[in-house]
Scaffold this motif. Structure first.
Motif, PDB file in Angstrom:
ATOM      1  N   ILE A 125       0.839  -1.204   0.000  1.00  9.42           N
ATOM      2  CA  ILE A 125       0.000   0.000   0.000  1.00  9.42           C
ATOM      3  C   ILE A 125       0.871   1.249   0.000  1.00  9.42           C
ATOM      4  N   ALA A 126       0.462   2.230  -0.802  1.00 10.96           N
ATOM      5  CA  ALA A 126       1.269   3.434  -0.931  1.00 10.96           C
ATOM      6  C   ALA A 126       0.982   4.456   0.164  1.00 10.96           C
ATOM      7  N   ASN A 127      -0.267   4.558   0.601  1.00 19.50           N
ATOM      8  CA  ASN A 127      -0.596   5.627   1.553  1.00 19.50           C
ATOM      9  C   ASN A 127      -1.867   5.306   2.337  1.00 19.50           C
ATOM     10  N   GLU A 128      -2.177   6.175   3.295  1.00 22.67           N
ATOM     11  CA  GLU A 128      -3.321   5.902   4.172  1.00 22.67           C
ATOM     12  C   GLU A 128      -4.656   5.936   3.441  1.00 22.67           C
ATOM     13  N   LYS A 129      -4.724   6.793   2.446  1.00 22.79           N
ATOM     14  CA  LYS A 129      -5.960   6.871   1.649  1.00 22.79           C
ATOM     15  C   LYS A 129      -6.298   5.510   1.048  1.00 22.79           C
ATOM     16  N   GLN A 130      -5.249   4.868   0.479  1.00 22.85           N
ATOM     17  CA  GLN A 130      -5.476   3.553  -0.126  1.00 22.85           C
ATOM     18  C   GLN A 130      -5.854   2.503   0.906  1.00 22.85           C
ATOM     19  N   ALA A 131      -5.222   2.589   2.068  1.00 23.67           N
ATOM     20  CA  ALA A 131      -5.539   1.639   3.131  1.00 23.67           C
ATOM     21  C   ALA A 131      -7.001   1.793   3.540  1.00 23.67           C
ATOM     22  N   GLN A 132      -7.426   3.033   3.656  1.00 20.21           N
ATOM     23  CA  GLN A 132      -8.818   3.328   3.996  1.00 20.21           C
ATOM     24  C   GLN A 132      -9.769   2.723   2.956  1.00 20.21           C
ATOM     25  N   LEU A 133      -9.435   2.905   1.665  1.00 16.58           N
ATOM     26  CA  LEU A 133     -10.282   2.382   0.580  1.00 16.58           C
ATOM     27  C   LEU A 133     -10.354   0.858   0.621  1.00 16.58           C
ATOM     28  N   LEU A 134      -9.211   0.252   0.915  1.00 19.65           N
ATOM     29  CA  LEU A 134      -9.179  -1.211   0.975  1.00 19.65           C
ATOM     30  C   LEU A 134     -10.062  -1.709   2.121  1.00 19.65           C
ATOM     31  N   GLY A 135      -9.947  -1.059   3.264  1.00 18.32           N
ATOM     32  CA  GLY A 135     -10.782  -1.430   4.413  1.00 18.32           C
ATOM     33  C   GLY A 135     -12.263  -1.304   4.077  1.00 18.32           C
ATOM     34  N   GLU A 136     -12.612  -0.230   3.392  1.00 19.09           N
ATOM     35  CA  GLU A 136     -14.015  -0.032   3.002  1.00 19.09           C
ATOM     36  C   GLU A 136     -14.470  -1.142   2.055  1.00 19.09           C
ATOM     37  N   ALA A 137     -13.591  -1.517   1.128  1.00 16.66           N
ATOM     38  CA  ALA A 137     -13.970  -2.533   0.139  1.00 16.66           C
ATOM     39  C   ALA A 137     -14.261  -3.875   0.825  1.00 16.66           C
ATOM     40  N   VAL A 138     -13.427  -4.234   1.771  1.00 17.88           N
ATOM     41  CA  VAL A 138     -13.644  -5.512   2.475  1.00 17.88           C
ATOM     42  C   VAL A 138     -14.900  -5.415   3.348  1.00 17.88           C
ATOM     43  N   GLY A 139     -15.077  -4.277   4.014  1.00 17.92           N
ATOM     44  CA  GLY A 139     -16.287  -4.079   4.816  1.00 17.92           C
ATOM     45  C   GLY A 139     -17.544  -4.144   3.946  1.00 17.92           C
ATOM     46  N   ASN A 140     -17.486  -3.509   2.779  1.00 19.93           N
ATOM     47  CA  ASN A 140     -18.634  -3.539   1.864  1.00 19.93           C
ATOM     48  C   ASN A 140     -18.944  -4.945   1.399  1.00 19.93           C
ATOM     49  N   PHE A 141     -17.898  -5.677   1.076  1.00 13.95           N
ATOM     50  CA  PHE A 141     -18.094  -7.045   0.586  1.00 13.95           C
ATOM     51  C   PHE A 141     -18.846  -7.869   1.642  1.00 13.95           C
ATOM     52  N   GLN A 142     -18.397  -7.750   2.880  1.00 13.17           N
ATOM     53  CA  GLN A 142     -19.067  -8.509   3.957  1.00 13.17           C
ATOM     54  C   GLN A 142     -20.494  -8.008   4.171  1.00 13.17           C
ATOM     55  N   ILE A 256      -5.195  -7.096   7.010  1.00 15.95           N
ATOM     56  CA  ILE A 256      -4.153  -6.488   7.844  1.00 15.95           C
ATOM     57  C   ILE A 256      -2.780  -7.066   7.479  1.00 15.95           C
ATOM     58  N   ARG A 257      -2.727  -8.376   7.352  1.00 12.54           N
ATOM     59  CA  ARG A 257      -1.461  -9.045   7.017  1.00 12.54           C
ATOM     60  C   ARG A 257      -0.833  -8.458   5.753  1.00 12.54           C
ATOM     61  N   THR A 258      -1.660  -8.226   4.742  1.00 15.96           N
ATOM     62  CA  THR A 258      -1.088  -7.818   3.464  1.00 15.96           C
ATOM     63  C   THR A 258      -0.993  -6.300   3.305  1.00 15.96           C
ATOM     64  N   ALA A 259      -1.915  -5.567   3.940  1.00 12.76           N
ATOM     65  CA  ALA A 259      -1.947  -4.119   3.679  1.00 12.76           C
ATOM     66  C   ALA A 259      -1.099  -3.317   4.654  1.00 12.76           C
ATOM     67  N   THR A 260      -0.789  -3.853   5.828  1.00 15.03           N
ATOM     68  CA  THR A 260       0.030  -3.066   6.755  1.00 15.03           C
ATOM     69  C   THR A 260       1.510  -3.367   6.578  1.00 15.03           C
ATOM     70  N   ASN A 261       1.816  -4.448   5.855  1.00 18.17           N
ATOM     71  CA  ASN A 261       3.220  -4.809   5.631  1.00 18.17           C
ATOM     72  C   ASN A 261       3.847  -3.782   4.684  1.00 18.17           C
ATOM     73  N   THR A 262       4.964  -3.189   5.099  1.00 17.52           N
ATOM     74  CA  THR A 262       5.610  -2.193   4.243  1.00 17.52           C
ATOM     75  C   THR A 262       6.405  -2.854   3.112  1.00 17.52           C
ATOM     76  N   ALA A 263       6.434  -4.196   3.104  1.00 14.32           N
ATOM     77  CA  ALA A 263       7.119  -4.909   2.023  1.00 14.32           C
ATOM     78  C   ALA A 263       6.162  -5.940   1.428  1.00 14.32           C
ATOM     79  N   CYS A 264       6.614  -6.603   0.362  1.00 16.64           N
ATOM     80  CA  CYS A 264       5.778  -7.631  -0.267  1.00 16.64           C
ATOM     81  C   CYS A 264       5.773  -8.902   0.578  1.00 16.64           C
ATOM     82  N   GLU A 265       4.828  -9.752   0.273  1.00 12.86           N
ATOM     83  CA  GLU A 265       4.669 -11.008   1.013  1.00 12.86           C
ATOM     84  C   GLU A 265       5.909 -11.900   0.942  1.00 12.86           C
ATOM     85  N   ASP A 266       6.654 -11.765  -0.145  1.00 11.17           N
ATOM     86  CA  ASP A 266       7.804 -12.664  -0.333  1.00 11.17           C
ATOM     87  C   ASP A 266       9.130 -11.903  -0.307  1.00 11.17           C
TER      88      ASP A 266
END
Ligand code: GN1
Ligand code: MG
Length: 359
Positions: A125-142, A256-266
């Motif tokens: 994730i590049a910035n907080e705005k994107q993190a916010q959008l991602l959180g909303e998307a998952v919340g909306n899906f549920q 949280i696992r994927t979006a708060t990590n400042t690096a890639c999964e691998d």
């Protein structure tokens, strides 16, 4: 990847136009994915074709039945608000004989979706705005699935987030040690064994009823969310293979696992791996802005823990696959699964250092 006659495969789906080309897309760890282009009088149309990994999904038609039900449900809801629903929800293309997937002569199952164009995904994730959008998307899906009757769904992978059963698989891989790799991973195994009991909390809470069973996505890593090209909008949650009854904490956890990590999964350079407190807060503020409509207080309380637990289950799974000889996840280099496991452990350790701030 084995050779497939892709043109022949696409001919079994209800697609009009002339096939111009097909390319491999190597993003997911599980299925084999291809993108095709067809020319039509209205212009180029793109499609996503996937060979469902039957080593992972033993009943591919059940996966497709779930996806069919869930996408139809979501589409009906989205239509009340949006005119561009086909950009916000996957569209399954049926086979010429009206089936959800095509079975090839080797017993492989293929499915096709409309390709969603002019979108992008993020590996971090590049910035907080994107993190916010991602959180909303998952919340909306549920939220969209909150009135969907989960008993209509097949359990595509039983015990998917069952930590005890994931540890049992790790125990087995250690005792078999097929490729003699155990000697390399003592430290990682020690850390995971120290965390064994704590990691059961989500599964146990679901089983003992302290959090409700709902319909969940179960694979909400951030690159399963499509953003608009300019990154200003999170449009569509994809990869619906594991939608089934579960706790919403499996989804908050993976986001949280994927979006708060400042690096890639691998990431190989563990210095780059850390859990961003700022991104964590932005992500959860976006998520809660949608999910507060249904969250119970116990669910809410466990959200930060869900990030740690889901990171842990992925560490266990990646390490198990490394020891077992890379039989589950696609890999691109010899120690890819070990790198992935180490990154997860490093992220957990950083979460622990920052625990008070995260909570
Ligand atoms: C797999 O399909 P993909 O790449 O989105 C896995 C998830 C893991 C993820 C880790 C069915 O997801 O559980 O979290 O890799 N999916 C399955 O990157 O095992
Ligand atoms: Mg997946």
């Amino acid at each position: 990847m084995p050779e497939f006659n892709l043109a022949e495969i696409t001919s079994h789906f209800s697609i009009s136009g002339k096939l111009e080309n097909i390319k491999v897309n190597s993003q997911g760890h599980i299925n084999s994915t291809f993108i095709s282009e067809f020319s039509t009088p209205e212009g180029i149309r793109r499609y996503t074709h996937q060979r469902i990994n039957q080593n992972v999904f033993h009943k591919p038609m059940e996966v497709m039945e779930n996806i069919w039900l869930v996408t139809n449900h979501i589409r009906t809801i989205l239509k009340q608000e949006y005119s561009d629903v086909s950009r916000r929800c996957l569209t399954v293309i049926l086979t010429n004989d009206g089936k959800l997937a095509y079975e090839d002569s080797d017993g492989g199952f293929w499915r096709t979706y409309e390709y969603i164009d002019h979108v992008r995904t993020y590996e971090s994730i590049a910035n907080e705005k994107q993190a916010q959008l991602l959180g909303e998307a998952v919340g909306n899906f549920q939220l969209e699935l909150s009135d969907f009757d989960g008993s209509r769904l097949h359990e595509t992978i039983p015990h998917f987030h069952d930590m005890a059963s994931r540890y049992a698989q790790l125990d087995k891989a250690i005792s078999e040690d097929r490729l003699g790799r155990f000697a390399k991973v003592h430290r990682e195994v020690d850390f995971l064994m120290d965390n064994r009991e704590r990691g059961s909390i989500l599964w146990d809470s679901m089983k003992n009823g302290s959090v409700p069973i709902r319909v969940t996505h179960n694979d909400t890593k951030m690159n399963n969310v499509l953003f608009s090209e300019d990154g200003q909008e999170a449009l569509c949650v994809i990869d619906l293979d594991t939608v089934m009854p579960g706790t919403i904490l499996f989804d908050t956890g993976d986001m949280i696992r994927t979006a708060t990590n400042t690096a890639c999964e691998d990431e190989r350079d563990l210095e780059k791996v850390s859990c961003s407190v700022k991104l964590h807060h932005a992500l959860l503020s976006g998520y809660r802005s949608r999910a507060s409509k249904f969250l119970t207080s116990r669910e809410d309380e466990l959200i930060t823990e869900s990030g740690r637990t889901t990171t842990q289950i992925m560490a266990v799974r990646f390490l198990t696959d490394f020891l077992a000889g890379d039989v589950y996840y696609h890999i691109e280099r010899p120690e890819h699964n070990l790198d992935r496991a180490r990154t997860q452990i490093c992220l957990m350790q950083d979460m622990d250092r920052k625990w008070d701030q995260l909570r």
